[in-house]
Design a protein around this motif. Structure first.
Motif, mmCIF file in Angstrom:
data_model
loop_
_atom_site.group_PDB
_atom_site.id
_atom_site.type_symbol
_atom_site.label_atom_id
_atom_site.label_comp_id
_atom_site.label_asym_id
_atom_site.label_seq_id
_atom_site.Cartn_x
_atom_site.Cartn_y
_atom_site.Cartn_z
ATOM 1 N N UNK B 6 0.837 -1.196 0.000
ATOM 2 C CA UNK B 6 0.000 0.000 0.000
ATOM 3 C C UNK B 6 0.865 1.235 0.000
ATOM 4 N N UNK B 7 0.351 2.276 -0.605
ATOM 5 C CA UNK B 7 1.032 3.563 -0.533
ATOM 6 C C UNK B 7 0.002 4.682 -0.508
ATOM 7 N N UNK B 8 0.307 5.754 0.240
ATOM 8 C CA UNK B 8 1.453 5.851 1.137
ATOM 9 C C UNK B 8 1.216 5.048 2.410
ATOM 10 N N UNK B 9 2.216 4.952 3.264
ATOM 11 C CA UNK B 9 2.039 4.253 4.535
ATOM 12 C C UNK B 9 1.284 5.130 5.526
ATOM 13 N N UNK B 10 1.431 6.423 5.389
ATOM 14 C CA UNK B 10 0.675 7.359 6.215
ATOM 15 C C UNK B 10 0.714 8.728 5.569
ATOM 16 N N UNK B 11 -0.265 9.541 5.898
ATOM 17 C CA UNK B 11 -0.253 10.928 5.457
ATOM 18 C C UNK B 11 -1.234 11.734 6.288
ATOM 19 N N UNK B 19 -8.958 12.146 -0.965
ATOM 20 C CA UNK B 19 -7.763 11.346 -0.701
ATOM 21 C C UNK B 19 -7.839 10.032 -1.470
ATOM 22 N N UNK B 20 -6.674 9.572 -1.887
ATOM 23 C CA UNK B 20 -6.577 8.315 -2.630
ATOM 24 C C UNK B 20 -5.464 7.466 -2.037
ATOM 25 N N UNK B 21 -5.792 6.216 -1.800
ATOM 26 C CA UNK B 21 -4.837 5.223 -1.291
ATOM 27 C C UNK B 21 -4.711 4.140 -2.350
ATOM 28 N N UNK B 22 -3.499 3.730 -2.616
ATOM 29 C CA UNK B 22 -3.297 2.698 -3.620
ATOM 30 C C UNK B 22 -2.841 1.392 -2.984
ATOM 31 N N UNK B 23 -3.181 0.317 -3.635
ATOM 32 C CA UNK B 23 -2.864 -1.032 -3.173
ATOM 33 C C UNK B 23 -2.430 -1.835 -4.392
ATOM 34 N N UNK B 66 -10.238 -0.631 -9.716
ATOM 35 C CA UNK B 66 -9.083 -1.443 -10.063
ATOM 36 C C UNK B 66 -9.430 -2.889 -10.300
ATOM 37 N N UNK B 67 -8.499 -3.597 -10.898
ATOM 38 C CA UNK B 67 -8.603 -5.041 -11.081
ATOM 39 C C UNK B 67 -7.226 -5.556 -11.475
ATOM 40 N N UNK B 68 -7.038 -6.843 -11.313
ATOM 41 C CA UNK B 68 -5.728 -7.410 -11.641
ATOM 42 C C UNK B 68 -4.749 -7.231 -10.501
ATOM 43 N N UNK B 69 -3.867 -6.243 -10.611
ATOM 44 C CA UNK B 69 -2.865 -6.022 -9.573
ATOM 45 C C UNK B 69 -2.921 -4.646 -8.934
ATOM 46 N N UNK B 70 -3.611 -3.704 -9.518
ATOM 47 C CA UNK B 70 -3.584 -2.327 -9.028
ATOM 48 C C UNK B 70 -4.976 -1.827 -8.669
ATOM 49 N N UNK B 71 -5.077 -1.292 -7.462
ATOM 50 C CA UNK B 71 -6.363 -0.897 -6.902
ATOM 51 C C UNK B 71 -6.237 0.444 -6.187
ATOM 52 N N UNK B 72 -7.355 1.150 -6.080
ATOM 53 C CA UNK B 72 -7.370 2.400 -5.327
ATOM 54 C C UNK B 72 -8.628 2.497 -4.477
ATOM 55 N N UNK B 73 -8.470 3.154 -3.346
ATOM 56 C CA UNK B 73 -9.561 3.558 -2.485
ATOM 57 C C UNK B 73 -9.566 5.075 -2.488
ATOM 58 N N UNK B 74 -10.710 5.645 -2.753
ATOM 59 C CA UNK B 74 -10.842 7.102 -2.767
ATOM 60 C C UNK B 74 -11.904 7.531 -1.773
ATOM 61 N N UNK B 88 -6.011 -2.847 2.668
ATOM 62 C CA UNK B 88 -6.547 -3.644 1.574
ATOM 63 C C UNK B 88 -6.283 -5.116 1.877
ATOM 64 N N UNK B 89 -7.110 -5.980 1.333
ATOM 65 C CA UNK B 89 -7.027 -7.423 1.580
ATOM 66 C C UNK B 89 -7.381 -8.157 0.305
#
Lengths: 123, 107
Positions: B6-11, B19-23, B66-74, B88-89
């Motif tokens: 996941x990125x970032x680890x914190x902000x 805000x957007x978090x990627x996995x 997202x799908x496959x390997x790259x995902x986002x939470x907004x 993410x899980x």
């Protein structure tokens, strides 16, 4: 309302055993798979294991870190899932959560979580 | 085992921010991805499953893609109650694995 209540946690010495219970209410327990997760103090989430519903064979899966030491079972007549933990190690210290598993497009996923019970393994 | 990052680890962010978090998964997991929110001392709460399906009762400001390997939470408009850690899980295969978490705190 779906409720999951874990119990049985506490302080235990290394090498000893402990059994956790997860008492469910608010849904037909026998229709769902159940899982256990844990979270060591200040750390992230770790999957422990999973038991399918009887309709799917009631079979189990385990994380490598607990396989052979931990056993998940269920009593559908009492709406309880169990986590039997043997040969406990200090690294098993964590809050243990049980979850209800629902089928999401063909795969099981955790939709409800209990409040957790703390297991501390220490001499 | 499938490794989740996941990125970032914190902000730090302010209320009202988007805000957007990627996995990212170490191998393809189709859409078998869930997002959880956890507050200190509390159990995780399911926000999104199947990568983009909002769990019942979760505010619509949360969305996933997202799908496959790259995902986002907004989170479209951050509220005070959203300051928490997000995980993410993947539930595509056993062992089920989580990302290390993203902590969102107040700027």
């Amino acid at each position: 309302e779906v409720q999951l209540v874990e119990s049985g946690g506490g302080l235990v010495q290394p090498g000893r055993s402990l059994r956790l219970s997860c008492t469910a209410s608010g849904f037909t327990f026998g229709d769902y798979a159940m899982s256990w997760f844990r979270q060591a103090p200040g750390k992230g989430l770790e999957w422990v294991g999973f038991i399918r519903s009887k309709a799917y064979g009631g079979t189990t899966e385990y994380a490598a870190s607990v396989k052979g030491r931990f056993t998940i079972s269920r009593d559908d007549s009492k709406s309880i899932a169990y986590l039997q933990m043997n040969s406990l190690k200090t690294e098993d210290t964590a809050v243990y959560y049980c979850t209800r598993e629902s089928l999401w497009f063909g795969e099981w996923g955790s939709d409800y979580w209990g409040q957790g019970t703390l297991v501390t393994v220490s001499s | 085992a499938i490794r989740m990052t996941q990125s970032p680890s914190s902000f730090s962010a302010s209320t009202g921010d988007r805000v957007t978090i990627t996995c990212r998964a170490s191998q393809g997991i189709s859409s078998y991805l869930a997002w959880y929110q956890q507050k200190p001392g509390k159990a995780p709460k399911l926000l999104i499953y199947a990568a983009s399906t909002l769990q019942s009762g979760v505010p619509s400001r949360f969305s996933g893609s997202g799908s496959g390997t790259d995902f986002t939470l907004t989170i479209s408009c951050l509220q005070s109650e959203d300051f928490a850690t997000y995980y993410c899980q993947q539930y595509y295969s056993y062992p089920i694995t989580f990302g290390p978490g993203t902590k969102v705190d107040i700027k």
